[in-house]
Design a protein around this motif. Structure first.
Motif, PDB file in Angstrom:
ATOM      1  N   HIS A   8       0.881  -1.168   0.000  1.00  0.00           N
ATOM      2  CA  HIS A   8       0.000   0.000   0.000  1.00  0.00           C
ATOM      3  C   HIS A   8       0.915   1.212   0.000  1.00  0.00           C
ATOM      4  CE1 HIS A   8      -2.859   2.951   1.945  1.00  0.00           C
ATOM      5  NE2 HIS A   8      -3.513   2.519   0.889  1.00  0.00           N
ATOM      6  N   ASP A  85     -10.697   0.300  -2.480  1.00  0.00           N
ATOM      7  CA  ASP A  85     -10.931   0.820  -1.138  1.00  0.00           C
ATOM      8  C   ASP A  85     -10.462  -0.105  -0.017  1.00  0.00           C
ATOM      9  OD1 ASP A  85     -12.063   3.145  -2.118  1.00  0.00           O
ATOM     10  OD2 ASP A  85     -14.058   2.259  -2.213  1.00  0.00           O
ATOM     11  N   SER A  86     -10.321  -1.370  -0.311  1.00  0.00           N
ATOM     12  CA  SER A  86     -10.016  -2.322   0.750  1.00  0.00           C
ATOM     13  C   SER A  86      -9.148  -3.446   0.207  1.00  0.00           C
ATOM     14  CB  SER A  86     -11.324  -2.898   1.305  1.00  0.00           C
ATOM     15  OG  SER A  86     -11.083  -3.997   2.130  1.00  0.00           O
ATOM     16  N   ILE A  87      -8.273  -3.945   1.042  1.00  0.00           N
ATOM     17  CA  ILE A  87      -7.440  -5.087   0.669  1.00  0.00           C
ATOM     18  C   ILE A  87      -8.292  -6.316   0.351  1.00  0.00           C
ATOM     19  CG2 ILE A  87      -7.074  -5.831   3.039  1.00  0.00           C
ATOM     20  CD1 ILE A  87      -4.229  -6.664   2.214  1.00  0.00           C
ATOM     21  N   SER A  88      -9.533  -6.321   0.812  1.00  0.00           N
ATOM     22  CA  SER A  88     -10.407  -7.468   0.546  1.00  0.00           C
ATOM     23  C   SER A  88     -10.618  -7.669  -0.954  1.00  0.00           C
ATOM     24  CB  SER A  88     -11.747  -7.313   1.270  1.00  0.00           C
ATOM     25  OG  SER A  88     -12.456  -6.206   0.782  1.00  0.00           O
TER      26      SER A  88
END
Length: 100
Positions: A8, A85-88
């Motif tokens: 990131h 928006d998210s590592i998911s």
């Protein structure tokens, strides 16, 4: 040992994720090749099978193509960057490509 990594990156309000491959320890790789962003290692996969790591990176790139992001700073590897928006998002893509 081949390594696929997800970092990131952040600088001046810009943020994104970068996926890449290295044969070096990940922190050493970015010490040697500065990218102009602060970064945090989010996930990595190691294997003695470099072809597997290469194929995994390419499969993730295809799966995440709708999230492709061109950074404001020029550096080698800027075409391997993604904005989500998210590592998911990455983890879900990883599950899909490794279960094929």
């Amino acid at each position: 040992m081949a390594r696929l990594y997800l970092i990131h990156c952040v600088a001046n309000g810009e943020y994104f994720y970068k996926i890449g491959i290295t044969y070096l320890a990940i922190k050493r790789r970015f010490r040697l090749k500065k990218i102009g962003y602060e970064f945090e290692l989010m996930h990595f996969i190691e294997s003695y099978n470099a072809e597997y790591i290469y194929d995994l990176e390419k499969a993730l790139a295809r799966r995440l193509k709708d999230f492709a992001y061109l950074t404001t700073k020029d550096f080698t590897g800027r075409t391997e960057c993604y904005k989500f928006d998210s590592i998911s998002v990455f983890m879900e893509a990883l599950i899909v490509v490794t279960n094929k």
